[in-house]
Design a protein around this motif. Structure first.
Motif, PDB file in Angstrom:
ATOM      1  N   THR A 167      27.153  35.866 135.544  1.00  0.00           N
ATOM      2  CA  THR A 167      25.968  35.040 134.863  1.00  0.00           C
ATOM      3  C   THR A 167      25.962  34.351 133.709  1.00  0.00           C
ATOM      4  O   THR A 167      25.178  33.325 133.301  1.00  0.00           O
ATOM      5  CB  THR A 167      24.744  36.295 134.758  1.00  0.00           C
ATOM      6  OG1 THR A 167      25.316  37.173 134.013  1.00  0.00           O
ATOM      7  CG2 THR A 167      24.306  36.815 135.906  1.00  0.00           C
ATOM      8  N   ARG A 168      26.859  35.012 132.732  1.00  0.00           N
ATOM      9  CA  ARG A 168      26.901  34.080 131.455  1.00  0.00           C
ATOM     10  C   ARG A 168      28.179  34.449 130.855  1.00  0.00           C
ATOM     11  O   ARG A 168      28.617  35.591 130.741  1.00  0.00           O
ATOM     12  CB  ARG A 168      25.968  34.549 130.428  1.00  0.00           C
ATOM     13  CG  ARG A 168      25.534  33.709 129.432  1.00  0.00           C
ATOM     14  CD  ARG A 168      24.494  33.972 128.482  1.00  0.00           C
ATOM     15  NE  ARG A 168      24.170  35.345 128.240  1.00  0.00           N
ATOM     16  CZ  ARG A 168      22.962  35.815 127.691  1.00  0.00           C
ATOM     17  NH1 ARG A 168      22.103  35.089 127.061  1.00  0.00           N
ATOM     18  NH2 ARG A 168      22.832  37.214 127.356  1.00  0.00           N
ATOM     19  N   ALA A 169      28.568  33.584 130.078  1.00  0.00           N
ATOM     20  CA  ALA A 169      29.966  34.044 129.113  1.00  0.00           C
ATOM     21  C   ALA A 169      29.878  33.513 127.878  1.00  0.00           C
ATOM     22  O   ALA A 169      29.299  32.109 127.777  1.00  0.00           O
ATOM     23  CB  ALA A 169      31.243  33.281 129.757  1.00  0.00           C
ATOM     24  N   GLU A 170      29.948  33.968 126.946  1.00  0.00           N
ATOM     25  CA  GLU A 170      29.712  33.808 125.548  1.00  0.00           C
ATOM     26  C   GLU A 170      31.006  33.696 124.721  1.00  0.00           C
ATOM     27  O   GLU A 170      31.723  34.806 124.667  1.00  0.00           O
ATOM     28  CB  GLU A 170      28.611  34.403 124.550  1.00  0.00           C
ATOM     29  CG  GLU A 170      27.244  34.383 125.371  1.00  0.00           C
ATOM     30  CD  GLU A 170      26.641  32.753 125.208  1.00  0.00           C
ATOM     31  OE1 GLU A 170      27.342  32.261 124.283  1.00  0.00           O
ATOM     32  OE2 GLU A 170      25.600  32.729 125.961  1.00  0.00           O
ATOM     33  N   ILE A 171      31.431  32.664 123.715  1.00  0.00           N
ATOM     34  CA  ILE A 171      32.372  32.858 122.680  1.00  0.00           C
ATOM     35  C   ILE A 171      31.371  33.235 121.450  1.00  0.00           C
ATOM     36  O   ILE A 171      30.588  32.367 120.760  1.00  0.00           O
ATOM     37  CB  ILE A 171      32.943  31.887 122.686  1.00  0.00           C
ATOM     38  CG1 ILE A 171      33.782  31.398 123.777  1.00  0.00           C
ATOM     39  CG2 ILE A 171      34.045  31.532 121.218  1.00  0.00           C
ATOM     40  CD1 ILE A 171      34.618  29.913 123.690  1.00  0.00           C
ATOM     41  N   LEU A 172      31.699  34.307 120.914  1.00  0.00           N
ATOM     42  CA  LEU A 172      30.907  34.790 119.855  1.00  0.00           C
ATOM     43  C   LEU A 172      31.339  34.247 118.653  1.00  0.00           C
ATOM     44  O   LEU A 172      30.738  34.133 117.603  1.00  0.00           O
ATOM     45  CB  LEU A 172      30.704  36.436 119.772  1.00  0.00           C
ATOM     46  CG  LEU A 172      30.370  37.184 120.935  1.00  0.00           C
ATOM     47  CD1 LEU A 172      30.218  38.465 120.687  1.00  0.00           C
ATOM     48  CD2 LEU A 172      28.937  36.662 121.247  1.00  0.00           C
ATOM     49  N   ASP A 173      32.692  34.222 118.285  1.00  0.00           N
ATOM     50  CA  ASP A 173      33.118  33.793 117.024  1.00  0.00           C
ATOM     51  C   ASP A 173      34.612  33.434 117.323  1.00  0.00           C
ATOM     52  O   ASP A 173      35.385  33.828 118.161  1.00  0.00           O
ATOM     53  CB  ASP A 173      33.364  34.923 115.979  1.00  0.00           C
ATOM     54  CG  ASP A 173      33.337  34.433 114.617  1.00  0.00           C
ATOM     55  OD1 ASP A 173      33.551  33.171 114.442  1.00  0.00           O
ATOM     56  OD2 ASP A 173      33.301  35.217 113.553  1.00  0.00           O
ATOM     57  N   VAL A 174      35.286  32.338 116.500  1.00  0.00           N
ATOM     58  CA  VAL A 174      36.607  31.918 116.384  1.00  0.00           C
ATOM     59  C   VAL A 174      37.136  32.266 115.108  1.00  0.00           C
ATOM     60  O   VAL A 174      36.775  31.522 114.025  1.00  0.00           O
ATOM     61  CB  VAL A 174      36.734  30.655 116.947  1.00  0.00           C
ATOM     62  CG1 VAL A 174      38.140  30.036 117.034  1.00  0.00           C
ATOM     63  CG2 VAL A 174      36.042  30.312 118.278  1.00  0.00           C
ATOM     64  N   ASN A 175      37.976  33.201 114.918  1.00  0.00           N
ATOM     65  CA  ASN A 175      38.597  33.466 113.315  1.00  0.00           C
ATOM     66  C   ASN A 175      39.780  32.842 113.252  1.00  0.00           C
ATOM     67  O   ASN A 175      40.597  32.869 114.247  1.00  0.00           O
ATOM     68  CB  ASN A 175      38.358  34.827 113.302  1.00  0.00           C
ATOM     69  CG  ASN A 175      36.995  35.763 113.428  1.00  0.00           C
ATOM     70  OD1 ASN A 175      36.091  35.105 112.855  1.00  0.00           O
ATOM     71  ND2 ASN A 175      36.876  36.943 114.275  1.00  0.00           N
TER      72      ASN A 175
END
Length: 297
Positions: A167-175
């Motif tokens: 239903t959904r995919a998220e990229i929370l952060d790119v470190n």
């Protein structure tokens, strides 16, 4: 028939009735299944898939069918996962992702995959590494929404055989690692200094252009004024020449007399001038002017 025999027959008959009643009740209990709205039940018969029961009242064959799996169809969230990836310009990044999914075909999920969460997490990690490897670091930072859409579509294709809907995919952060951060900070400071220098140079250039425009405008206006004055003088000269050509020397004498009168008038209008000294022929100039004017009239 004695009393004991009657009691034995009565008790035996009632016991059979009770057993039959108990069997009927047990059959109803085992045969009727009420499934909650948030679940689906997978029914097996002798170890094989028999049916999938949806929400509401369902009837199965007692003693033959059994509910083997109770599957929740509510949306689930995978634990936040972090994986390393290398961009197309060889920058090591650490990406934190989160995926939401729900089971829509439990018969596929229970018979084709053992650990759904682990399988989806592994699939997401591989897809994230592959997609980030196609992009440079600046593109990863600026096109995050496009990257999320691509990852979601790829995960959906990969888990389609498991009866799962992503239903959904998220990229929370790119470190980034510390060295890369320091290099990017230096680059950012250099870019800011360059922009400031460019802005200052453009401002100086604009000031020079405006100053040049102002000087050019002033020169054009001065030239225009001189041209108008010259045209006026030329026109006056032309009128005098025309008058001389038409009326002879009298016109010239008339113009000279007028100039003399104008000069004397200007002297008389000066401030603080209470005594006016006239040349001997001044009155003659007035007389000549009036004579010529009378003669022209």
């Amino acid at each position: 028939m004695d009393l004991e025999t009657l009691i034995a027959e009565f008790v035996g008959g009632n016991l059979v009735v009770l057993l039959l009643a108990g069997l009927v009740i047990l059959s109803i209990v085992l045969g009727v299944r009420i499934v909650p709205q948030s679940e689906k039940h997978v029914v097996e018969r002798f170890g094989r898939l028999r049916a999938v029961l949806g929400p509401g009242i369902n009837v199965i064959v007692p003693f033959l069918d059994r509910v083997a799996h109770r599957i929740s169809i509510l949306e689930r969230q995978l634990p936040t996962a972090s994986q390393d990836a290398i961009t197309a310009d060889n920058v090591l990044v650490q990406v934190e992702t989160s995926v939401f999914y729900r089971i829509i075909e439990p018969e596929k999920t229970v018979y084709r995959i053992r650990d759904v969460d682990a399988a989806i997490a592994t699939t997401v990690a591989g897809i994230v590494r592959a997609e980030i490897g196609k992009m440079e670091l600046d593109e990863v930072q600026s096109n995050r929404s496009q990257l999320i859409s691509t990852i979601k579509a790829s995960v959906e294709d990969a888990v389609d055989n498991w009866g799962i809907e992503v239903t959904r995919a998220e990229i929370l952060d790119v470190n980034l690692d510390q060295q890369t951060r320091d290099a990017m900070l230096q680059q950012l400071n250099a870019e800011r200094a360059r922009r400031a220098a460019v802005t200052e140079a453009e401002g100086h250039k604009r000031a020079v252009e405006l100053n040049a425009d102002a000087e050019l405008y002033a020169a054009e206006q001065s030239a225009k004024a001189r041209r108008i004055t010259a045209e006026a003088e030329a026109y006056a000269t032309q009128i005098v020449a025309q008058a001389i050509a038409e009326h002879g020397i009298e016109a010239a004498q008339y113009q000279v007399a007028l100039k003399q009168v104008e000069a004397l008038t200007a002297v008389g209008q000066g401030e603080g001038k209470q005594t006016i000294v006239l040349p001997a022929h001044a009155m003659d100039a007035f007389a000549d002017a009036f004579k010529m004017l009378k003669g022209r009239v």
